[in-house]
Scaffold this active site. Structure first.
Site: not given
Length: 301
Positions: A132, A160, A202
Site C-alpha cells: 500500500y 495499491k 481498491v
C-alpha cells in the site's frame, strides 16, 4: 493474482461500540453479490488502527465466512514492525488469502527502513502481499527503486497505487510489465487508472454502490469506454468523498442512505452532523434520483 474490484470494506459497530458481525456479513455479501472479486478488511475505511488485533481477526473471520472462494485480504497497518508482524502471522493462521501492508503508520521510514519493514512483515505472514503506497496519507512513498528491490521477493505480488499521481500507473507498468498487479487506490482517479492499464481497483464508495463500481471496471476492461464514462461521470461527486480526511464518516453516511446501513464510527472519529451531514445527504439523494441504468449484458463480461 488480484485483478478486478476489491472493496475496502467498512467495519460495522453496534450502538455500544462493539463489533456488529451480522451487519458486516450483510454488507460484505452485498459487495460479493454485485460481482466484486474479493474483500479487503481493516484498512483506513475499516478503521483498522482503531481496532485491537483480536477485533481485526474477528472482522477477517466474518469476511472469510461470507466470501466463499473469493480472496479476503487483511490490512496490516501498525506503528511498529513488531506489531505488524504479529498481525500478519495471526491473519495467516485465520486463513487470509493475502495481506495489504502499509509500511509505517506513525514514524516516516526512509527507503532502507521501508524495504526492511515490508520484507519483515511479508516473511512473518508468509502470504502474498499487496504493497500500500500512499505518500499523502502516510507520508511514506514506495518508490520505483524500492519496487525494484522488492521484485526479487515472490511475496510481493501487487501494489495499491495511491500517490494521487496518475502517471505512476503507467510508470510502474512500463518499468515492471506484469511483475506486479497494479490496483488504483484513489476512487476519483479510477477511470483514468483503469484506462491506462491498471489491473484493478481498491474501491471505497463501492461499499455503497458496488454494482456501479463493478460496471465501470468491466466496461473499461471490455473496451466500452463511452459506457463506462457515463457511469463514472455520474459517480464522480460521490467518489470525491473518498479523498478526504473524513473519508470514513463520508462513506459510512453514504452507506447508511444508499445501502440501508448505519454511520457509526469509533472515536476519535465522530459521525457527521450539521451542514456537512446535510450536504452529503443531499448529494446522495440527488445521485439516487439520477442513478444511471446499467447495461443488461454486464453479466456476460
Amino acid at each position: 493474482m488480484w485483478k478486478g474490484v476489491y472493496p475496502a470494506v467498512t467495519t460495522k459497530f453496534k450502538p455500544d461500540g462493539s463489533l456488529d458481525h451480522d451487519e458486516m456479513a450483510r454488507s460484505f455479501s452485498l459487495q460479493l453479490d454485485a460481482g466484486c472479486d474479493g474483500l479487503i478488511v481493516c484498512g483506513s475505511l475499516g478503521e483498522g488502527p482503531m481496532l485491537s488485533h483480536a477485533e481485526r481477526i474477528e472482522v477477517l473471520d466474518v469476511a472469510l465466512a461470507v466470501a466463499g472462494t473469493k480472496p479476503v485480504l487483511m490490512t496490516v497497518a501498525d506503528a511498529s514492525t513488531q506489531a505488524s508482524c504479529s498481525l500478519a502471522r495471526a491473519a495467516q493462521k485465520s486463513g487470509a488469502a493475502g495481506l495489504m501492508v502499509v509500511p509505517s503508520m506513525v514514524y516516516h521510514t526512509d527507503e532502507r527502513e521501508t524495504v526492511a519493514t515490508l520484507k519483515a512483515v511479508a516473511a512473518a505472514g508468509d502470504l502474498p502481499v499487496m504493497i500500500y503506497s500512499n505518500r499523502l496519507a502516510y507520508r511514506v512513498d514506495v518508490t520505483h527503486s524500492m519496487l525494484e528491490t522488492l521484485a526479487g521477493d515472490d511475496h510481493f505480488v501487487a501494489i495499491k497505487e495511491s500517490s494521487d499521481d496518475i502517471r505512476r500507473t503507467t510508470e510502474i507498468l512500463n518499468a515492471f510489465g506484469e511483475r506486479y498487479d497494479v490496483l488504483t487506490g484513489v476512487d476519483n482517479l479510477a477511470f483514468e487508472a483503469l484506462t491506462v492499464g491498471a489491473h484493478g481497483w481498491v474501491a471505497g464508495l463501492c461499499c455503497a454502490f458496488p454494482a456501479e463500481t463493478v460496471a465501470i471496471y468491466k466496461l473499461v476492461k471490455a473496451g466500452r469506454y463511452d459506457e463506462a464514462l457515463v457511469i463514472y461521470r455520474w459517480f464522480r461527486p460521490l467518489l470525491d468523498l473518498d479523498v478526504s480526511t473524513y473519508l470514513v464518516q463520508n462513506i459510512k453516511l453514504v452507506e447508511a442512505i444508499a445501502a440501508d446501513s448505519n454511520d457509526r464510527v469509533r472515536m476519535p472519529r465522530m459521525a457527521h452532523e450539521g451542514e456537512r451531514r446535510s450536504q452529503i445527504e443531499s448529494l446522495v439523494k440527488r445521485s439516487l434520483d439520477t442513478r444511471p441504468a446499467l447495461p443488461s449484458d454486464l453479466h456476460l463480461l
